[in-house]
Write a protein that holds these residues in place. Sequence first.
Motif, short mmCIF file in Angstrom:
data_model
loop_
_atom_site.label_atom_id
_atom_site.label_comp_id
_atom_site.label_asym_id
_atom_site.label_seq_id
_atom_site.Cartn_x
_atom_site.Cartn_y
_atom_site.Cartn_z
N VAL A 1 -5.62 8.59 3.49
CA VAL A 1 -5.24 9.70 4.36
C VAL A 1 -4.78 9.17 5.71
CG1 VAL A 1 -6.09 11.79 5.52
CG2 VAL A 1 -6.83 11.27 3.18
N THR A 2 -5.41 8.09 6.17
CA THR A 2 -5.05 7.47 7.45
C THR A 2 -4.57 6.04 7.21
OG1 THR A 2 -7.28 6.61 7.79
CG2 THR A 2 -6.81 8.82 8.66
N ARG A 3 -3.90 5.48 8.20
CA ARG A 3 -3.48 4.07 8.11
C ARG A 3 -4.71 3.18 7.97
NH1 ARG A 3 -2.36 -0.64 10.80
NH2 ARG A 3 -0.28 -1.55 10.52
N PHE A 4 -5.78 3.51 8.69
CA PHE A 4 -7.03 2.76 8.62
C PHE A 4 -7.51 2.66 7.17
CE2 PHE A 4 -11.66 2.67 8.49
CZ PHE A 4 -11.98 1.67 9.40
N GLU A 5 -7.52 3.80 6.49
CA GLU A 5 -7.99 3.82 5.10
C GLU A 5 -7.04 3.04 4.19
OE1 GLU A 5 -8.99 7.11 1.60
OE2 GLU A 5 -8.83 7.74 3.70
N SER A 6 -5.74 3.11 4.47
CA SER A 6 -4.76 2.38 3.66
C SER A 6 -4.96 0.88 3.78
CB SER A 6 -3.34 2.75 4.10
OG SER A 6 -3.06 4.10 3.81
N VAL A 7 -5.13 0.38 5.00
CA VAL A 7 -5.36 -1.05 5.20
C VAL A 7 -6.66 -1.48 4.53
CG1 VAL A 7 -5.74 -2.87 6.90
CG2 VAL A 7 -4.01 -1.12 7.32
N VAL B 1 0.85 -1.19 0.00
CA VAL B 1 0.00 0.00 0.00
C VAL B 1 0.88 1.24 0.00
CG1 VAL B 1 -1.91 1.20 1.11
CG2 VAL B 1 -1.73 -1.29 1.32
N LEU B 2 0.82 1.99 -1.08
CA LEU B 2 1.62 3.20 -1.26
C LEU B 2 0.73 4.36 -1.70
CD1 LEU B 2 4.82 2.13 -3.28
CD2 LEU B 2 4.77 3.08 -0.97
N PRO B 3 1.03 5.58 -1.25
CA PRO B 3 0.31 6.73 -1.79
C PRO B 3 0.46 6.76 -3.31
CG PRO B 3 1.65 7.39 0.09
CD PRO B 3 2.03 5.96 -0.24
N LEU B 4 -0.56 7.17 -3.98
CA LEU B 4 -0.54 7.22 -5.44
C LEU B 4 0.64 8.05 -5.94
CD1 LEU B 4 -2.01 6.35 -8.01
CD2 LEU B 4 -3.40 8.43 -7.83
N GLU C 1 -9.10 -4.77 -0.14
CA GLU C 1 -9.91 -4.95 -1.34
C GLU C 1 -9.25 -5.91 -2.33
OE1 GLU C 1 -10.78 -1.15 -3.00
OE2 GLU C 1 -11.99 -0.50 -1.29
N LEU C 2 -7.95 -6.13 -2.17
CA LEU C 2 -7.22 -7.04 -3.07
C LEU C 2 -7.05 -8.43 -2.46
CD1 LEU C 2 -4.43 -4.62 -4.37
CD2 LEU C 2 -6.69 -5.09 -5.33
N THR D 1 -5.37 2.77 16.53
CA THR D 1 -3.95 3.02 16.32
C THR D 1 -3.28 1.88 15.56
OG1 THR D 1 -3.45 2.05 18.47
CG2 THR D 1 -3.78 4.45 18.38
N ASP D 2 -3.94 0.73 15.50
CA ASP D 2 -3.42 -0.41 14.74
C ASP D 2 -4.58 -1.32 14.39
OD1 ASP D 2 -4.04 -1.61 17.15
OD2 ASP D 2 -2.03 -2.39 17.54
N ASP D 3 -4.28 -2.43 13.75
CA ASP D 3 -5.35 -3.33 13.30
C ASP D 3 -6.00 -4.06 14.47
OD1 ASP D 3 -4.60 -2.97 10.37
OD2 ASP D 3 -2.73 -3.61 11.30
N ALA D 4 -5.21 -4.36 15.49
CA ALA D 4 -5.77 -5.03 16.67
C ALA D 4 -6.85 -4.17 17.32
CB ALA D 4 -4.65 -5.34 17.67
N SER D 5 -6.64 -2.87 17.36
CA SER D 5 -7.64 -2.00 17.98
C SER D 5 -8.94 -1.97 17.17
CB SER D 5 -7.09 -0.58 18.16
OG SER D 5 -6.69 -0.01 16.93
#
Length: 232
Positions: A81-87, A52-55, A92-93, A181-185
């Motif tokens: 914009v956020t790590r949440f959105e990036s994950v 996952v990289l910014p465009l 989706e893939l 703050t992370d995926d566990a949360s």
Amino acid sequence: MHRNIIIVAGGKGLRMGAELPKQFLPIGQKPVLMHTIETFHRFNPEINIILVLPLSHQKYWEELCDKHHFSINHKLANGGVTRFESVKNGLELVNDEGLTGVHDGVRPFVSRETITRCFNSAEEMGAVIPVVAPVESLREVAGESSFARERQNYRMVQTPQVFHTSLLKKAYHCNFEERFTDDASVVEALGGKIHLVEGNVENIKITSPFDMMIAEALWNKSKETQSFPESR
């Protein structure tokens, strides 16, 4: 079980004070991010790697891959914009079956042993994160006061954080909250139980020039032993 790893590399490197984002800085003449991807490829050449990289960084990444003849197969997803959105974009893939880990792109020294523990334990328990015990004394700050806390009651959290894919996808259907703050949360907010396994102390997150000094030392050590550091 089918295994996926989402490698999140959306940092701008502001704390690093460098022109390049931290994931592109070189360790041993190769970008940090390539070392990270190679670590998971060595763990399992069949693992499905989603980067996952910014465009705005993707063309430069492609140029780096050409320059370094980097040919490990991976898919690209757009950073948010956020790590949440990036994950969420990375997910989706991924199909709903198997296991999916999420890892910080600037943690190139996670050991094979740690990765194995995370994936094997997640297969049985559903939601697993690697942790290490703090070695320094802790104090909790509350306003102008502070209070000593028992360090044996705390753990420092690392990645990869690994989950049943269906559970992780279900968790990421929620709306973003500042406490994520992370995926566990995120999974915990859904009601999922998080299980802890041992990480490795070399699994540092590179965010500052001092971290880069440590990373160079770890890399030089790994060349001597012909392997990346294992957990102790």
